[in-house]
Design a protein around this motif. Structure first.
Motif, PDB file in Angstrom:
ATOM      1  N   SER A 133      -5.276  -9.452  12.469  1.00  0.00           N
ATOM      2  CA  SER A 133      -6.427  -8.939  11.728  1.00  0.00           C
ATOM      3  C   SER A 133      -6.010  -7.966  10.630  1.00  0.00           C
ATOM      4  O   SER A 133      -6.813  -7.610   9.774  1.00  0.00           O
ATOM      5  N   HIS A 134      -4.756  -7.524  10.675  1.00  0.00           N
ATOM      6  CA  HIS A 134      -4.212  -6.611   9.677  1.00  0.00           C
ATOM      7  C   HIS A 134      -2.811  -7.072   9.286  1.00  0.00           C
ATOM      8  O   HIS A 134      -2.158  -7.809  10.032  1.00  0.00           O
ATOM      9  N   SER A 135      -2.353  -6.602   8.156  1.00  0.00           N
ATOM     10  CA  SER A 135      -0.947  -6.722   7.786  1.00  0.00           C
ATOM     11  C   SER A 135      -0.492  -5.366   7.266  1.00  0.00           C
ATOM     12  O   SER A 135      -1.315  -4.487   7.003  1.00  0.00           O
ATOM     13  N   LEU A 136       0.812  -5.198   7.142  1.00  0.00           N
ATOM     14  CA  LEU A 136       1.360  -3.915   6.698  1.00  0.00           C
ATOM     15  C   LEU A 136       2.427  -4.159   5.649  1.00  0.00           C
ATOM     16  O   LEU A 136       3.257  -5.061   5.795  1.00  0.00           O
ATOM     17  N   ILE A 137       2.385  -3.363   4.596  1.00  0.00           N
ATOM     18  CA  ILE A 137       3.389  -3.445   3.535  1.00  0.00           C
ATOM     19  C   ILE A 137       4.202  -2.155   3.518  1.00  0.00           C
ATOM     20  O   ILE A 137       3.640  -1.062   3.442  1.00  0.00           O
ATOM     21  N   ILE A 138       5.523  -2.298   3.600  1.00  0.00           N
ATOM     22  CA  ILE A 138       6.440  -1.180   3.404  1.00  0.00           C
ATOM     23  C   ILE A 138       6.957  -1.299   1.978  1.00  0.00           C
ATOM     24  O   ILE A 138       7.775  -2.176   1.671  1.00  0.00           O
ATOM     25  N   LEU A 139       6.439  -0.469   1.102  1.00  0.00           N
ATOM     26  CA  LEU A 139       6.776  -0.519  -0.319  1.00  0.00           C
ATOM     27  C   LEU A 139       7.833   0.540  -0.600  1.00  0.00           C
ATOM     28  O   LEU A 139       7.614   1.729  -0.349  1.00  0.00           O
ATOM     29  N   LEU A 140       8.982   0.104  -1.099  1.00  0.00           N
ATOM     30  CA  LEU A 140      10.116   1.001  -1.324  1.00  0.00           C
ATOM     31  C   LEU A 140      10.454   1.087  -2.806  1.00  0.00           C
ATOM     32  O   LEU A 140      10.761   0.080  -3.445  1.00  0.00           O
ATOM     33  N   GLN A 141      10.386   2.286  -3.344  1.00  0.00           N
ATOM     34  CA  GLN A 141      10.761   2.540  -4.734  1.00  0.00           C
ATOM     35  C   GLN A 141      11.787   3.656  -4.756  1.00  0.00           C
ATOM     36  O   GLN A 141      11.781   4.533  -3.886  1.00  0.00           O
ATOM     37  N   GLY A 142      12.643   3.632  -5.737  1.00  0.00           N
ATOM     38  CA  GLY A 142      13.631   4.690  -5.874  1.00  0.00           C
ATOM     39  C   GLY A 142      14.699   4.285  -6.867  1.00  0.00           C
ATOM     40  O   GLY A 142      14.834   3.112  -7.231  1.00  0.00           O
ATOM     41  N   MET A 143      15.466   5.244  -7.283  1.00  0.00           N
ATOM     42  CA  MET A 143      16.571   4.980  -8.204  1.00  0.00           C
ATOM     43  C   MET A 143      17.614   4.113  -7.510  1.00  0.00           C
ATOM     44  O   MET A 143      17.654   4.009  -6.282  1.00  0.00           O
ATOM     45  N   ASP A 144      18.486   3.480  -8.283  1.00  0.00           N
ATOM     46  CA  ASP A 144      19.563   2.668  -7.726  1.00  0.00           C
ATOM     47  C   ASP A 144      20.366   3.486  -6.715  1.00  0.00           C
ATOM     48  O   ASP A 144      20.630   4.679  -6.940  1.00  0.00           O
ATOM     49  N   THR A 145      20.743   2.866  -5.616  1.00  0.00           N
ATOM     50  CA  THR A 145      21.508   3.428  -4.489  1.00  0.00           C
ATOM     51  C   THR A 145      20.678   4.325  -3.576  1.00  0.00           C
ATOM     52  O   THR A 145      21.217   4.913  -2.645  1.00  0.00           O
ATOM     53  N   SER A 146      19.374   4.439  -3.803  1.00  0.00           N
ATOM     54  CA  SER A 146      18.568   5.316  -2.946  1.00  0.00           C
ATOM     55  C   SER A 146      18.355   4.728  -1.559  1.00  0.00           C
ATOM     56  O   SER A 146      17.939   5.442  -0.637  1.00  0.00           O
ATOM     57  N   GLY A 147      18.642   3.425  -1.386  1.00  0.00           N
ATOM     58  CA  GLY A 147      18.630   2.855  -0.045  1.00  0.00           C
ATOM     59  C   GLY A 147      17.471   1.948   0.287  1.00  0.00           C
ATOM     60  O   GLY A 147      17.086   1.840   1.451  1.00  0.00           O
ATOM     61  N   LYS A 148      16.933   1.272  -0.693  1.00  0.00           N
ATOM     62  CA  LYS A 148      15.781   0.393  -0.439  1.00  0.00           C
ATOM     63  C   LYS A 148      16.151  -0.736   0.532  1.00  0.00           C
ATOM     64  O   LYS A 148      15.405  -1.025   1.468  1.00  0.00           O
ATOM     65  N   ASP A 149      17.285  -1.372   0.316  1.00  0.00           N
ATOM     66  CA  ASP A 149      17.719  -2.442   1.217  1.00  0.00           C
ATOM     67  C   ASP A 149      18.087  -1.890   2.589  1.00  0.00           C
ATOM     68  O   ASP A 149      17.687  -2.434   3.622  1.00  0.00           O
ATOM     69  N   GLY A 150      18.851  -0.814   2.594  1.00  0.00           N
ATOM     70  CA  GLY A 150      19.315  -0.244   3.855  1.00  0.00           C
ATOM     71  C   GLY A 150      18.189   0.245   4.732  1.00  0.00           C
ATOM     72  O   GLY A 150      18.198   0.045   5.956  1.00  0.00           O
ATOM     73  N   ALA A 151      17.196   0.882   4.137  1.00  0.00           N
ATOM     74  CA  ALA A 151      16.075   1.400   4.913  1.00  0.00           C
ATOM     75  C   ALA A 151      15.279   0.280   5.562  1.00  0.00           C
ATOM     76  O   ALA A 151      14.923   0.348   6.740  1.00  0.00           O
ATOM     77  N   GLY A 152      15.007  -0.770   4.789  1.00  0.00           N
ATOM     78  CA  GLY A 152      14.262  -1.900   5.338  1.00  0.00           C
ATOM     79  C   GLY A 152      14.998  -2.558   6.482  1.00  0.00           C
ATOM     80  O   GLY A 152      14.409  -2.911   7.514  1.00  0.00           O
ATOM     81  N   ARG A 153      16.309  -2.711   6.329  1.00  0.00           N
ATOM     82  CA  ARG A 153      17.128  -3.347   7.370  1.00  0.00           C
ATOM     83  C   ARG A 153      17.141  -2.509   8.641  1.00  0.00           C
ATOM     84  O   ARG A 153      17.036  -3.034   9.746  1.00  0.00           O
ATOM     85  N   ARG A 154      17.279  -1.219   8.514  1.00  0.00           N
ATOM     86  CA  ARG A 154      17.372  -0.312   9.676  1.00  0.00           C
ATOM     87  C   ARG A 154      16.046  -0.203  10.409  1.00  0.00           C
ATOM     88  O   ARG A 154      15.988  -0.277  11.637  1.00  0.00           O
ATOM     89  N   VAL A 155      14.965  -0.036   9.679  1.00  0.00           N
ATOM     90  CA  VAL A 155      13.658   0.199  10.285  1.00  0.00           C
ATOM     91  C   VAL A 155      13.132  -1.043  10.996  1.00  0.00           C
ATOM     92  O   VAL A 155      12.456  -0.939  12.027  1.00  0.00           O
ATOM     93  N   LEU A 156      13.463  -2.214  10.486  1.00  0.00           N
ATOM     94  CA  LEU A 156      12.911  -3.459  11.043  1.00  0.00           C
ATOM     95  C   LEU A 156      13.938  -4.251  11.848  1.00  0.00           C
ATOM     96  O   LEU A 156      13.773  -5.446  12.062  1.00  0.00           O
TER      97      LEU A 156
END
Length: 271
Positions: free
Chosen positions: A59-82
């Motif tokens: 009934s719901h969905s969730l979006i984890i939206l990641l913004q930041g300068m290069d190397t701030s960890g957008k890929d790493g954070a998503g991989r670790r949290v999920l």
């Protein structure tokens, strides 16, 4: 205007504009690395459990939206949290330079198309905000065009949240000094050379302009339904902990229960 800094459990309303220089990218709330990682693992396991409930109810969905300068960890954070979420329950989108097909539509078309189906968690590596960040800083569109997009983004996010999409927007706040260390690490380690792009240095050369653009995006697009979360990102282990904690809190607020079966299971016998 609403925003959350670090690990506040509730967004708070502020009456003046935020300035990124007032937020310490190296903040870690006095936590040590090992303790933070233990807590993050426990939170990630909880996210895995909650995603099963999310999918079962659909009934719901969730979006984890990641913004930041290069190397701030957008890929790493998503991989670790999920890390404990079944892959079938995750939809990812990496918004780089628009394709010819995407340029043939309005700037939000590719974003809306990537919104996760009910029951799933979506991860946006960059997002609609690229059109008021890199487009603005690199002067890819005239001011009159990108300036109107803040209101358009707010309207778009209201549509999403009104339709049971939980939108968690994380700005990964890294210092210029820490970015330099991470870029150098990509040059020094042959296994990381592939990550290095000359365009990273080009963007770094516009650091001050990007900081101003991020400030404006946060100040103009933080709302009660979709507040920005400013995440200190100099310490990867603290960054991941805060994001995981925020995701768990958002999903637990749904108070999800296992749905009732469609059939009367008490009469069924397996032979």
């Amino acid at each position: 205007m609403w925003y959350s800094f670090v690990c506040m459990s509730q967004p708070i309303k502020i009456t003046s504009k935020i300035r990124l220089r007032d937020f310490n990218p190296g903040y870690h709330d006095g936590m040590d690395k090992e303790k933070a990682r233990e807590k993050t693992t426990a939170l990630a396991q909880r996210i895995g459990e909650l995603q099963h409930l999310l999918y079962a109810n659909s009934s719901h969905s969730l979006i984890i939206l990641l913004q930041g300068m290069d190397t701030s960890g957008k890929d790493g954070a998503g991989r670790r949290v999920l890390q404990f979420v079944t892959p079938a329950g995750v939809e990812t989108a990496n918004f780089k330079q628009p394709s010819s097909e995407e340029r043939a539509h309005d700037f939000l078309w590719r974003i809306h198309k990537a919104a996760p189906r009910y029951g799933n968690i979506g991860v946006f590596n960059r997002s609609q905000y690229e059109d008021v960040l890199v487009v603005r800083v690199m002067k890819l569109q005239p001011r009159r065009v990108w300036q109107e997009r803040y209101a358009q983004i707010n309207a778009f996010e209201k549509i999403l949240t009104d339709n049971n999409v939980i939108l968690l927007k994380f700005f990964l706040h890294i210092s210029k000094a820490e970015q330099a260390k991470r870029l150098q690490a990509r040059l020094d380690d042959p296994a990381k050379n592939w990550k290095f792009e000359l365009s990273d240095l080009k963007m770094r050369g516009h650091w001050k302009a990007f900081q101003q653009a991020y400030e404006d995006a946060i100040n103009l697009c933080s709302t009660a339904c979709a507040p920005w979360h400013i995440i200190p990102a100099d310490h990867k282990w603290f960054r991941d902990y805060v994001i995981a904690k925020t995701v768990v809190e958002a999903l637990e607020k749904l108070n999800m229960k296992w749905p009732r079966p469609k059939e009367n299971l008490s009469t069924i016998r397996i032979k």
